[in-house]
Design a protein around this motif. Structure first.
Motif, PDB file in Angstrom:
ATOM      1  N   GLN A  20       0.891  -1.168  -0.035  1.00 30.07           N
ATOM      2  CA  GLN A  20      -0.076   0.130   0.042  1.00 30.07           C
ATOM      3  C   GLN A  20       1.009   1.396  -0.035  1.00 30.07           C
ATOM      4  O   GLN A  20       2.066   1.140   0.705  1.00 30.07           O
ATOM      5  N   VAL A  21       0.330   2.194  -0.849  1.00 33.40           N
ATOM      6  CA  VAL A  21       1.211   3.670  -0.805  1.00 33.40           C
ATOM      7  C   VAL A  21       1.770   4.041   0.527  1.00 33.40           C
ATOM      8  O   VAL A  21       2.929   4.402   0.846  1.00 33.40           O
ATOM      9  N   GLY A  22       0.461   4.187   1.480  1.00 37.71           N
ATOM     10  CA  GLY A  22       0.965   4.942   2.823  1.00 37.71           C
ATOM     11  C   GLY A  22      -0.593   5.153   3.484  1.00 37.71           C
ATOM     12  O   GLY A  22      -1.123   4.221   3.228  1.00 37.71           O
ATOM     13  N   ALA A  23      -0.603   6.257   4.238  1.00 35.32           N
ATOM     14  CA  ALA A  23      -1.820   6.666   4.932  1.00 35.32           C
ATOM     15  C   ALA A  23      -1.888   8.017   4.656  1.00 35.32           C
ATOM     16  O   ALA A  23      -2.169   8.588   5.687  1.00 35.32           O
ATOM     17  N   GLU A  24      -1.682   8.710   3.479  1.00 36.20           N
ATOM     18  CA  GLU A  24      -1.543  10.015   3.326  1.00 36.20           C
ATOM     19  C   GLU A  24      -2.985  10.895   3.604  1.00 36.20           C
ATOM     20  O   GLU A  24      -2.967  12.080   3.287  1.00 36.20           O
ATOM     21  N   SER A  25      -4.075  10.060   3.305  1.00 37.79           N
ATOM     22  CA  SER A  25      -5.243  10.711   3.019  1.00 37.79           C
ATOM     23  C   SER A  25      -6.481   9.911   3.368  1.00 37.79           C
ATOM     24  O   SER A  25      -6.474   8.765   3.483  1.00 37.79           O
ATOM     25  N   ASP A  26      -7.590  10.484   3.445  1.00 36.71           N
ATOM     26  CA  ASP A  26      -8.981   9.967   3.749  1.00 36.71           C
ATOM     27  C   ASP A  26      -9.248   8.908   2.803  1.00 36.71           C
ATOM     28  O   ASP A  26      -9.708   7.706   2.957  1.00 36.71           O
ATOM     29  N   TRP A  27      -8.800   9.354   1.595  1.00 38.79           N
ATOM     30  CA  TRP A  27      -9.053   8.268   0.393  1.00 38.79           C
ATOM     31  C   TRP A  27      -8.416   6.856   0.624  1.00 38.79           C
ATOM     32  O   TRP A  27      -8.601   5.900   0.722  1.00 38.79           O
ATOM     33  N   LYS A  68       6.889   5.752  -0.042  1.00 39.28           N
ATOM     34  CA  LYS A  68       8.335   5.611  -0.558  1.00 39.28           C
ATOM     35  C   LYS A  68       8.452   4.571  -1.559  1.00 39.28           C
ATOM     36  O   LYS A  68       7.809   3.397  -0.971  1.00 39.28           O
ATOM     37  N   GLN A  69       8.828   4.723  -2.769  1.00 38.19           N
ATOM     38  CA  GLN A  69       8.870   3.405  -3.752  1.00 38.19           C
ATOM     39  C   GLN A  69       9.810   2.374  -3.171  1.00 38.19           C
ATOM     40  O   GLN A  69       9.654   1.314  -3.393  1.00 38.19           O
ATOM     41  N   GLU A  70      10.919   2.789  -2.686  1.00 33.93           N
ATOM     42  CA  GLU A  70      11.779   1.801  -2.335  1.00 33.93           C
ATOM     43  C   GLU A  70      11.359   0.999  -1.359  1.00 33.93           C
ATOM     44  O   GLU A  70      11.721  -0.069  -0.968  1.00 33.93           O
ATOM     45  N   ASN A  71      10.422   1.572  -0.305  1.00 33.48           N
ATOM     46  CA  ASN A  71       9.655   0.702   0.682  1.00 33.48           C
ATOM     47  C   ASN A  71       8.791  -0.375  -0.112  1.00 33.48           C
ATOM     48  O   ASN A  71       8.488  -1.458   0.453  1.00 33.48           O
ATOM     49  N   GLN A  72       8.098   0.002  -1.324  1.00 33.42           N
ATOM     50  CA  GLN A  72       7.237  -1.099  -1.884  1.00 33.42           C
ATOM     51  C   GLN A  72       8.291  -1.829  -2.619  1.00 33.42           C
ATOM     52  O   GLN A  72       7.797  -3.191  -2.640  1.00 33.42           O
ATOM     53  N   VAL A  98      -0.443  -7.682  -4.719  1.00 29.36           N
ATOM     54  CA  VAL A  98      -1.272  -6.720  -4.961  1.00 29.36           C
ATOM     55  C   VAL A  98      -0.553  -5.356  -4.783  1.00 29.36           C
ATOM     56  O   VAL A  98       0.234  -5.232  -3.906  1.00 29.36           O
ATOM     57  N   LEU A  99      -0.249  -4.544  -5.807  1.00 30.43           N
ATOM     58  CA  LEU A  99       0.592  -3.380  -5.571  1.00 30.43           C
ATOM     59  C   LEU A  99      -0.176  -1.858  -6.074  1.00 30.43           C
ATOM     60  O   LEU A  99      -0.987  -1.836  -6.958  1.00 30.43           O
ATOM     61  N   ALA A 100      -0.060  -0.936  -5.010  1.00 33.32           N
ATOM     62  CA  ALA A 100      -0.887   0.353  -5.369  1.00 33.32           C
ATOM     63  C   ALA A 100       0.372   1.118  -5.617  1.00 33.32           C
ATOM     64  O   ALA A 100       0.969   1.664  -4.504  1.00 33.32           O
ATOM     65  N   PRO A 101       0.896   1.481  -6.688  1.00 34.16           N
ATOM     66  CA  PRO A 101       2.245   2.013  -6.770  1.00 34.16           C
ATOM     67  C   PRO A 101       2.022   3.520  -6.692  1.00 34.16           C
ATOM     68  O   PRO A 101       1.233   4.235  -7.182  1.00 34.16           O
ATOM     69  N   VAL A 102       2.916   3.708  -5.699  1.00 31.80           N
ATOM     70  CA  VAL A 102       3.178   5.555  -5.466  1.00 31.80           C
ATOM     71  C   VAL A 102       3.253   6.256  -6.713  1.00 31.80           C
ATOM     72  O   VAL A 102       2.641   7.525  -6.715  1.00 31.80           O
ATOM     73  N   THR A 103       3.985   5.710  -7.683  1.00 22.90           N
ATOM     74  CA  THR A 103       4.307   6.447  -8.923  1.00 22.90           C
ATOM     75  C   THR A 103       4.455   5.416  -9.953  1.00 22.90           C
ATOM     76  O   THR A 103       4.270   4.395  -9.773  1.00 22.90           O
ATOM     77  N   GLU A 104       4.452   6.034 -11.154  1.00 24.96           N
ATOM     78  CA  GLU A 104       4.353   5.040 -12.354  1.00 24.96           C
ATOM     79  C   GLU A 104       5.504   4.377 -12.860  1.00 24.96           C
ATOM     80  O   GLU A 104       5.531   3.232 -13.348  1.00 24.96           O
ATOM     81  N   SER A 105       6.535   4.968 -12.670  1.00 29.18           N
ATOM     82  CA  SER A 105       7.874   4.386 -13.107  1.00 29.18           C
ATOM     83  C   SER A 105       8.726   3.755 -12.289  1.00 29.18           C
ATOM     84  O   SER A 105       8.614   3.811 -11.145  1.00 29.18           O
ATOM     85  N   GLY A 106       9.874   3.005 -12.518  1.00 28.92           N
ATOM     86  CA  GLY A 106      10.614   2.208 -11.802  1.00 28.92           C
ATOM     87  C   GLY A 106      10.385   0.937 -11.138  1.00 28.92           C
ATOM     88  O   GLY A 106      10.806   0.368 -10.252  1.00 28.92           O
TER      89      GLY A 106
END
Ligand code: GZL
Length: 349
Positions: free
Chosen positions: A42-49, A77-81, A97-105
């Motif tokens: 999971q990306v993180g816990a940055e928002s209500d969404w 952080k992508q490195e954590n993912q 299952v991956l919720a990617p923080v950004t598109e590349s890498g």
């Protein structure tokens, strides 16, 4: 003698087969179903969404439903993912299952998962990879469409208020740079600005999809542009909450008959509550309830059925009033819902 030996052997075989039947699992209906292990980055816990999205995944992939969920919060952080995915591979999970923080890498680590023969399902934002066999399926939102719908509403709203020829100065508080949601929503706005010679995009800066950063960015934009700002385009609800705090503190009247209007995305419960008060004039939905959608994909894979490579979620538009009843984008009409407490009470997040 021979006949006797055969009789003894047949009796022994029958006794063994009865014993084997008796040893079959006597558990409940699912006890002979193997528990499915799902590693979720999971990306993180940055928002209500994001909170609603994590809740949906945890409720769906519960032990009672026959799953073991290994949940990893990457703190944006992508490195954590990437480390989490490697950990899932080590644990030989059944699905990643991956919720990617950004598109590349993602190519290298998704290749490692493919080599380990572990199917990868991408959820929410998208990955950009050199070989799309590196993931099995994706389910999420059409973020550029979200941006286009929001801007089509703004166009209609300005026309209805006889401001379609006025100079309209817009600032964009962007999401996490490089995230599909940011790319799509920014593209939607920039395309609309190009189509309207009287719309000016004064500034765009990332609020990282958080309330704190959204407030900080709004404060600096107020310093730079003051009351020149007519529209604040926030790329998620939490940035809108921060922006509204900054605007109110700076003495702006926020809302329909005020100095500035604030637009947002996500349509979380808290976001729609601000829509009912007019603080947020438009909230374009981005539905986070992906748990059941990912489960449907896994169920099909378990049953050796084919799955769609990409699956888009249908989403609504919520406005503070019914000035604009619908918008048309790319030839398709989308209804606009005038938001009330009753509308909110009927929604799941
Ligand atoms: C969109 C999602 C975004 C939300 C934000 O699908 O990735 O990330 O719009 C969240 O609220 O932080």
């Amino acid at each position: 003698m021979r006949k006797k030996l055969i009789a003894v052997l047949m009796t022994a075989c029958m006794a063994l087969s009865f014993a084997a039947c008796g040893s079959k699992s006597t558990g409940g209906e699912n006890s002979d179903k193997k528990q499915i292990t799902v590693g979720f980055s999971q990306v993180g816990a940055e928002s209500d969404w994001r909170t609603a999205n994590s809740k949906s995944m945890k409720e769906t992939f519960s032990e009672a439903n026959g799953y073991k969920l290994i949940f990893d919060d990457a703190q944006q952080k992508q490195e954590n993912q990437i480390s989490a995915i490697r950990n899932f591979i080590q644990q030989e999970v059944d699905y990643i299952v991956l919720a990617p923080v950004t598109e590349s890498g993602w190519d290298t680590v998704l290749k490692e998962a493919k080599d380990a023969k572990i199917p990868v399902i991408i959820v929410d934002r998208m990955v950009k990879v050199s070989d799309d066999s590196l993931y099995t399926a994706w389910v999420g939102s059409n973020f550029e469409l979200e941006g286009k719908k929001a801007c089509a509403w703004l166009d209609a709203y300005l026309k209805a208020n006889k401001k379609d020829t006025s100079e309209i100065n817009i600032v964009d508080i962007q999401g996490t740079i490089g995230a599909s949601a940011q790319i799509g929503r920014t593209n939607g706005l920039e395309a609309a600005v190009k189509e309207h010679s009287n719309w000016n995009l004064l500034a765009k800066e990332s609020g990282e999809f958080t309330q704190a950063k959204g407030q900080e960015v709004m404060e600096s934009m107020i310093k730079q542009y003051g009351k020149k700002i007519n529209v604040v385009y926030c790329e998620n609800d939490n940035e809108a909450f921060g922006a509204i705090d900054a605007l109110t503190t700076a003495g702006y009247k926020v809302g329909k008959d005020g100095d500035v209007i604030v637009m947002s995305f996500d349509s979380t419960n808290a976001g729609l509550t601000d829509v009912t008060s007019g603080k947020v004039i438009l909230d374009t939905e981005c539905n986070p309830l992906h748990g059941p959608r990912v489960k449907e994909i896994i169920d099909k894979l378990q049953a050796k059925q084919s799955v769609d490579k990409q699956q888009y979620v249908d989403e609504e538009i919520f406005a503070a009033d019914d000035t604009v009843k619908s918008v048309t984008v790319d030839g398709k009409e989308y209804k606009v819902t005038a938001t009330t407490k009753d509308v909110i009470s009927k929604r799941a997040y």
